[in-house]
Write a protein that holds these residues in place. Structure first.
Motif: not given
Length: 155
Positions: A53, A45, A49, A42
Motif C-alpha cells: 500500500r 495490516m 500489506e 484498516q
C-alpha cells in the motif's frame, strides 16, 4: 471544465496542504503519516500489506514501522490466525491524537452535507462515487501501461 471539477481539483491541492500541516503538528514525515492513515483506516495490516500500500521496498517499510513503533504510534502484535506472523496496528492514543487534530475539519465538512436536502446529498454522493470510480480506473490504466512498458519504465 465544470465548476465542480475545478473545485474538486482545488480540494485535492488543499488536501496536500492539510497533510503538510498535519505532519508538522504531529512531528512526523510524509511516509509515516501515510502509514498511520492506512493503519487507522484498516485497523491493522501485515508488514507485507503495508509495503504494497505504501509502494515501498520491504526494507523501507520496516524502517517506517520501526519509527512508528519507537514513537508509540503503532505496535507489532501477533497475528491471531498465524502466530508466526505479525500485524502492525495503530496505538489507540496515537490514533486519538490524529483524530483530535483533524476531527474539527471532518465535522465541519459533514455539517455542510448534512445541511443539504436528501436530493442534494444524493447528487453529491453520486458525483463523488463517480470521481472515485474514475480515479480507480485511471490508476488501473497507469498500472497496465507501466506493466506493458517493463521495469525500465518504472524508474
Amino acid at each position: 471544465m465544470h465548476k465542480a471539477s475545478i473545485l474538486l481539483r482545488q480540494i485535492l491541492v488543499l488536501n496536500d496542504a492539510v497533510e503538510f500541516h498535519t505532519r508538522r503538528c504531529l512531528n512526523t514525515n510524509d511516509t509515516d503519516l501515510q502509514a498511520m492513515q492506512l493503519l487507522m483506516y484498516q485497523g491493522s495490516m501485515t508488514p507485507t500489506e503495508l509495503t504494497g500500500r505504501l509502494h515501498l521496498s520491504a526494507a523501507a517499510t520496516t524502517t517506517v514501522i520501526d519509527r512508528l513503533v519507537r514513537r508509540e504510534h503503532a505496535e507489532r502484535v501477533l497475528h491471531p490466525d498465524d502466530r508466526r506472523r505479525t500485524l502492525i496496528r495503530p496505538v489507540p492514543s496515537a490514533a486519538a491524537e490524529v483524530m483530535e487534530l483533524i476531527l474539527p475539519m471532518i465535522s465541519e465538512s459533514d455539517a455542510v452535507i448534512q445541511s443539504m436536502s436528501p436530493a442534494e446529498q444524493d447528487a453529491v454522493v453520486r458525483y463523488l462515487e463517480g470521481v472515485g470510480d474514475s480515479m480507480r480506473s485511471f490508476i488501473g490504466d497507469l498500472q497496465t501501461r507501466l506493466a506493458a512498458e517493463g521495469p525500465a519504465a518504472k524508474k
